[in-house]
Scaffold this motif. Structure first.
Motif, PDB file in Angstrom:
ATOM      1  N   GLY A   1     -22.047  16.502   3.223  1.00  0.00           N
ATOM      2  CA  GLY A   1     -20.962  16.028   4.076  1.00  0.00           C
ATOM      3  C   GLY A   1     -21.457  15.658   5.458  1.00  0.00           C
ATOM      4  N   SER A   2     -22.726  15.965   5.763  1.00  0.00           N
ATOM      5  CA  SER A   2     -23.294  15.585   7.060  1.00  0.00           C
ATOM      6  C   SER A   2     -23.481  14.077   7.104  1.00  0.00           C
ATOM      7  CB  SER A   2     -24.649  16.266   7.264  1.00  0.00           C
ATOM      8  OG  SER A   2     -25.609  15.695   6.388  1.00  0.00           O
ATOM      9  N   LEU A   3     -23.626  13.531   8.304  1.00  0.00           N
ATOM     10  CA  LEU A   3     -23.846  12.097   8.427  1.00  0.00           C
ATOM     11  C   LEU A   3     -25.103  11.667   7.686  1.00  0.00           C
ATOM     12  CD1 LEU A   3     -22.882  11.498  12.162  1.00  0.00           C
ATOM     13  CD2 LEU A   3     -21.601  10.838  10.132  1.00  0.00           C
ATOM     14  N   GLY A   4     -26.161  12.479   7.752  1.00  0.00           N
ATOM     15  CA  GLY A   4     -27.404  12.143   7.059  1.00  0.00           C
ATOM     16  C   GLY A   4     -27.239  12.103   5.551  1.00  0.00           C
TER      17      GLY A   4
ATOM     18  N   THR B   1     -25.273   8.985   4.570  1.00  0.00           N
ATOM     19  CA  THR B   1     -26.158   7.821   4.597  1.00  0.00           C
ATOM     20  C   THR B   1     -27.034   7.799   3.344  1.00  0.00           C
ATOM     21  OG1 THR B   1     -26.161   7.827   7.015  1.00  0.00           O
ATOM     22  CG2 THR B   1     -27.947   6.635   5.935  1.00  0.00           C
ATOM     23  N   ALA B   2     -27.550   8.963   2.937  1.00  0.00           N
ATOM     24  CA  ALA B   2     -28.373   9.047   1.722  1.00  0.00           C
ATOM     25  C   ALA B   2     -27.557   8.657   0.488  1.00  0.00           C
ATOM     26  CB  ALA B   2     -28.950  10.452   1.570  1.00  0.00           C
ATOM     27  N   LEU B   3     -26.313   9.122   0.404  1.00  0.00           N
ATOM     28  CA  LEU B   3     -25.458   8.790  -0.739  1.00  0.00           C
ATOM     29  C   LEU B   3     -25.137   7.303  -0.750  1.00  0.00           C
ATOM     30  CD1 LEU B   3     -23.812   9.749  -3.178  1.00  0.00           C
ATOM     31  CD2 LEU B   3     -21.938  10.269  -1.589  1.00  0.00           C
TER      32      LEU B   3
ATOM     33  N   ALA C   1     -14.316  14.826  -1.689  1.00  0.00           N
ATOM     34  CA  ALA C   1     -13.897  14.093  -0.487  1.00  0.00           C
ATOM     35  C   ALA C   1     -14.992  13.129  -0.026  1.00  0.00           C
ATOM     36  CB  ALA C   1     -13.532  15.071   0.626  1.00  0.00           C
ATOM     37  N   VAL C   2     -16.253  13.579  -0.066  1.00  0.00           N
ATOM     38  CA  VAL C   2     -17.359  12.707   0.337  1.00  0.00           C
ATOM     39  C   VAL C   2     -17.499  11.545  -0.639  1.00  0.00           C
ATOM     40  CG1 VAL C   2     -19.863  12.569   0.652  1.00  0.00           C
ATOM     41  CG2 VAL C   2     -18.597  14.508   1.593  1.00  0.00           C
ATOM     42  N   LEU C   3     -17.413  11.812  -1.941  1.00  0.00           N
ATOM     43  CA  LEU C   3     -17.515  10.749  -2.938  1.00  0.00           C
ATOM     44  C   LEU C   3     -16.391   9.727  -2.759  1.00  0.00           C
ATOM     45  CD1 LEU C   3     -18.486  12.846  -6.087  1.00  0.00           C
ATOM     46  CD2 LEU C   3     -19.973  11.338  -4.737  1.00  0.00           C
ATOM     47  N   GLU C   4     -15.192  10.203  -2.469  1.00  0.00           N
ATOM     48  CA  GLU C   4     -14.054   9.306  -2.226  1.00  0.00           C
ATOM     49  C   GLU C   4     -14.301   8.477  -0.965  1.00  0.00           C
ATOM     50  OE1 GLU C   4     -10.445   7.322  -2.437  1.00  0.00           O
ATOM     51  OE2 GLU C   4     -11.386   8.545  -3.985  1.00  0.00           O
ATOM     52  N   GLU C   5     -14.829   9.119   0.085  1.00  0.00           N
ATOM     53  CA  GLU C   5     -15.105   8.407   1.329  1.00  0.00           C
ATOM     54  C   GLU C   5     -16.141   7.299   1.118  1.00  0.00           C
ATOM     55  OE1 GLU C   5     -17.376   9.271   5.537  1.00  0.00           O
ATOM     56  OE2 GLU C   5     -16.258  10.909   4.622  1.00  0.00           O
ATOM     57  N   VAL C   6     -17.182   7.590   0.363  1.00  0.00           N
ATOM     58  CA  VAL C   6     -18.270   6.628   0.176  1.00  0.00           C
ATOM     59  C   VAL C   6     -17.931   5.561  -0.857  1.00  0.00           C
ATOM     60  CG1 VAL C   6     -20.669   6.374  -0.597  1.00  0.00           C
ATOM     61  CG2 VAL C   6     -20.049   8.225   0.976  1.00  0.00           C
ATOM     62  N   PHE C   7     -17.380   5.958  -2.003  1.00  0.00           N
ATOM     63  CA  PHE C   7     -17.172   5.022  -3.100  1.00  0.00           C
ATOM     64  C   PHE C   7     -15.719   4.599  -3.299  1.00  0.00           C
ATOM     65  CE2 PHE C   7     -20.975   7.499  -4.573  1.00  0.00           C
ATOM     66  CZ  PHE C   7     -21.887   6.498  -4.324  1.00  0.00           C
ATOM     67  N   GLY C   8     -14.781   5.306  -2.677  1.00  0.00           N
ATOM     68  CA  GLY C   8     -13.373   4.994  -2.881  1.00  0.00           C
ATOM     69  C   GLY C   8     -12.997   5.200  -4.337  1.00  0.00           C
ATOM     70  N   GLY C   9     -11.927   4.561  -4.776  1.00  0.00           N
ATOM     71  CA  GLY C   9     -11.467   4.699  -6.155  1.00  0.00           C
ATOM     72  C   GLY C   9     -12.305   3.927  -7.148  1.00  0.00           C
TER      73      GLY C   9
ATOM     74  N   ARG D   1     -22.680  11.978 -12.518  1.00  0.00           N
ATOM     75  CA  ARG D   1     -22.425  13.388 -12.820  1.00  0.00           C
ATOM     76  C   ARG D   1     -22.551  14.160 -11.514  1.00  0.00           C
ATOM     77  NH1 ARG D   1     -25.550  17.659 -16.700  1.00  0.00           N
ATOM     78  NH2 ARG D   1     -24.090  19.356 -16.326  1.00  0.00           N
ATOM     79  N   ALA D   2     -21.421  14.471 -10.894  1.00  0.00           N
ATOM     80  CA  ALA D   2     -21.407  15.213  -9.638  1.00  0.00           C
ATOM     81  C   ALA D   2     -21.508  16.702  -9.942  1.00  0.00           C
ATOM     82  CB  ALA D   2     -20.134  14.908  -8.857  1.00  0.00           C
ATOM     83  N   LEU D   3     -22.365  17.393  -9.195  1.00  0.00           N
ATOM     84  CA  LEU D   3     -22.598  18.819  -9.425  1.00  0.00           C
ATOM     85  C   LEU D   3     -22.385  19.621  -8.153  1.00  0.00           C
ATOM     86  CD1 LEU D   3     -25.981  18.652 -11.381  1.00  0.00           C
ATOM     87  CD2 LEU D   3     -23.709  18.998 -12.348  1.00  0.00           C
ATOM     88  N   VAL D   4     -21.797  20.791  -8.306  1.00  0.00           N
ATOM     89  CA  VAL D   4     -21.701  21.777  -7.238  1.00  0.00           C
ATOM     90  C   VAL D   4     -22.459  22.994  -7.739  1.00  0.00           C
ATOM     91  CG1 VAL D   4     -20.150  23.250  -5.905  1.00  0.00           C
ATOM     92  CG2 VAL D   4     -19.473  20.907  -6.435  1.00  0.00           C
TER      93      VAL D   4
END
Length: 176
Positions: A18-21, A24-26, A78-86, A94-97
């Motif tokens: 969730g950091s700016l760095g 940017t990487a995502l 939330a980060v995935l939505e921010e970067v890629f939207g819908g 495959r998102a992992l936590v």
């Protein structure tokens, strides 16, 4: 590398905090996965506040692991939505936590020769004690190629504005 030794990548594993760095990487990892025909694996690693030993000793940190896991999952979504939207990243994802230290978790997941591990490079010249720790761990321990993505130029501009504003007192608008 000769013309027939092209890089073959099956998975692009990217550290996301969730950091700016990491954002940017995502943002770099998604299009890279599309160009390489690879799956995208965004990974958010978490640890309880204060680390595991503090969590075992202190009743003040009595939040169950399931709750921390849930909160980490919400942050990743939330980060995935921010970067890629819908629309999503345009490749299988495959998102992992995972629970654990970020550097170790990323190296453990990106464990194949045909993986590419993408991490944020962090800000240059930053003198915080933990600055760059994840990147250094990944570069030193990964068994696959690692791409350290430099920070966005906008990040330094944003930080400069924040530093300027932090030194100013709020305006007293009562007399206006």
């Amino acid at each position: 590398m000769s013309g027939h030794d092209a890089l073959v990548v099956a998975r692009v594993v990217v550290g996301v905090s969730g950091s700016l760095g990491s954002i940017t990487a995502l943002r770099r990892a998604g299009p890279l996965a599309r160009r390489l025909g690879a799956e995208l694996w965004p990974v958010l690693a978490w640890e309880p506040p204060g680390g595991d030993p503090a969590g075992r000793r202190s009743p003040a940190v009595a939040v169950p692991d399931e709750e921390w896991q849930r909160l980490a999952g919400e942050r990743l979504l939330a980060v995935l939505e921010e970067v890629f939207g819908g629309r999503g990243p345009g490749v299988p994802m495959r998102a992992l936590v995972v629970r654990g230290a970020a550097g170790r978790a990323l190296v453990a997941i990106a464990d194949r020769e045909d993986d590419l591990l993408v991490v944020g490079a962090g800000r240059r010249g930053l003198q915080r004690p933990f600055s760059g720790r994840v990147r250094r761990h990944c570069l030193g321990h990964a068994g696959c190629p690692v791409l350290a993505v430099p920070p966005s130029p906008l990040e330094s501009q944003l930080l400069a504005v924040h530093r300027r504003n932090a030194w100013h007192l709020p305006l007293d608008t009562r007399g206006l």
